[in-house]
Design an enzyme around this catalytic site. Structure first.
Site, mmCIF file in Angstrom:
data_model
loop_
_atom_site.group_PDB
_atom_site.id
_atom_site.type_symbol
_atom_site.label_atom_id
_atom_site.label_comp_id
_atom_site.label_asym_id
_atom_site.label_seq_id
_atom_site.Cartn_x
_atom_site.Cartn_y
_atom_site.Cartn_z
ATOM 1 N N GLY A 1 1.133 -1.093 -0.469
ATOM 2 C CA GLY A 1 -0.039 0.112 -0.243
ATOM 3 C C GLY A 1 1.122 1.483 -0.111
ATOM 4 N N CYS A 2 0.079 2.322 -0.627
ATOM 5 C CA CYS A 2 0.866 3.498 -0.967
ATOM 6 C C CYS A 2 0.964 4.332 0.947
ATOM 7 C CB CYS A 2 0.408 4.280 -1.142
ATOM 8 S SG CYS A 2 -1.042 5.012 -1.396
ATOM 9 N N PHE A 3 0.843 4.304 1.822
ATOM 10 C CA PHE A 3 1.062 5.226 2.987
ATOM 11 C C PHE A 3 1.987 3.846 3.791
ATOM 12 C CE2 PHE A 3 -2.748 6.719 3.728
ATOM 13 C CZ PHE A 3 -2.822 8.273 4.164
ATOM 14 N N ALA B 1 5.430 3.839 2.480
ATOM 15 C CA ALA B 1 6.116 5.781 2.401
ATOM 16 C C ALA B 1 6.803 5.080 4.109
ATOM 17 C CB ALA B 1 5.260 6.638 3.023
#
Length: 326
Positions: A135-137, A140
């Site tokens: 996932g993107c979150f 990061a």
């Protein structure tokens, strides 16, 4: 040339995937599936593709070609298991949904999905035929704290806040990504309950099995289109200089993660596959700020990075992108 098929071709992640693939020197798009727009020219949906060569002549299809090397699944959460029923076992798969990221859900139809964070397990990705794109979150945040976990330095609770652009909500219109709501506005949502928290916790426990503290994550909707900025902080006994050395050592063989000596902002990574980290030490707290483009390093770019590793290509192939700074 690697022959590629894409399922779920009308969304933001598929659009970015297509944009990157058509300039990748080792790939060719065989077909792109859309159940909602079969027979329509792709550039009529992804209008940024107008004038981009052969892609103008390609139409969406209803079914995936069987003559491909790899399929990218961009249909959205909960749809990938259905799609896999119609994909031959000899075709490699990269899934961009959350369907196979969690360990107890990672095996399906004799396919064993590997969590596709290259900075964590490059060798496993290289040997795998099935990848669950993070996932993107999660991307990061994990890149911000993995060096601490690897060195068994996570001893206390981790507190995280993160802001994402409107493209993180997908292409379908909703009250919270409508321009009139989003513009000049910001809000927290899914406090301590965001779906990416489960994969973050899973990976941290995998890397540091003696981590017994809590992870508190507060996500925000931002009033911009793309990008994620996260701020993570936790207790640290090391000096700032020693922490920086540790982060530089951890990422020395990972070309897309950079450590900055200056404060950072989202525009440094928009349109790139980079993750940039900035470290601060205040009293006994280490603060790590992380920035990525949610559609590239947080989705389609990382998927291509994983494909490169699966086919023994340089992982930066087709991903040497510069940010749009102004």
């Amino acid at each position: 040339m690697i022959e590629i098929g894409i399922i779920g071709g009308t969304g933001y992640t598929a659009g970015e995937l297509i944009r990157l693939i058509i300039h990748h020197p080792k790939t060719i798009i065989k077909n792109i599936v859309s159940k909602s727009h079969p027979g329509e020219f792709i550039h009529l949906i992804h209008q940024d593709l107008l004038g981009e060569g052969e892609i103008e002549n390609i139409k969406f299809t209803r079914d995936l070609s069987k003559e491909i090397d790899i399929a990218f699944l961009c249909s959205g959460h909960g749809q990938s298991r259905k799609e896999l029923n119609n994909i031959s076992e000899n075709i490699k798969v990269i899934d961009l949904s959350q369907d196979f990221r969690i360990k107890n859900q990672s095996v399906f139809n004799n396919r064993n999905f590997v969590y596709g964070l290259p900075e964590l397990q490059k060798e496993r990705i290289n040997k795998s035929d099935n990848i669950a794109n993070p996932g993107c979150f999660a991307t990061a945040i994990l890149l911000a704290i993995l060096p601490l976990a690897k060195n068994k330095l996570l001893k206390k609770d981790i507190h995280i806040s993160a802001i994402t652009g409107s493209t993180g909500s997908g292409r379908r219109l909703s009250d919270t990504n409508h321009f009139s709501w989003r513009n000049n506005n910001i809000s927290a949502y899914k406090i301590f309950q965001h779906q990416h928290l489960q994969e973050i916790e899973q990976i941290i426990h995998q890397v540091q099995n003696n981590f017994y503290s809590k992870i508190y994550f507060v996500p925000y909707r931002g009033n911009f289109s793309r990008g994620i900025i996260t701020t993570s902080y936790t207790h640290s006994i090391l000096s700032l200089e020693r922490n920086k050395e540790m982060y530089e050592e951890f990422y020395k063989d990972h070309p897309f993660v950079k450590i900055s000596d200056l404060n950072i902002d989202i525009k440094q990574v928009v349109n790139t596959n980079k993750c940039i980290l900035y470290l601060i030490k205040e009293k006994n707290q280490l603060i790590v700020i992380s920035i990525i483009d949610n559609l590239i390093k947080g989705a389609s770019g990382q998927a291509i990075q994983n494909m490169n590793l699966m086919f023994d290509l340089d992982e930066t192939c087709g991903l040497k992108l510069k940010s749009v700074r102004f």
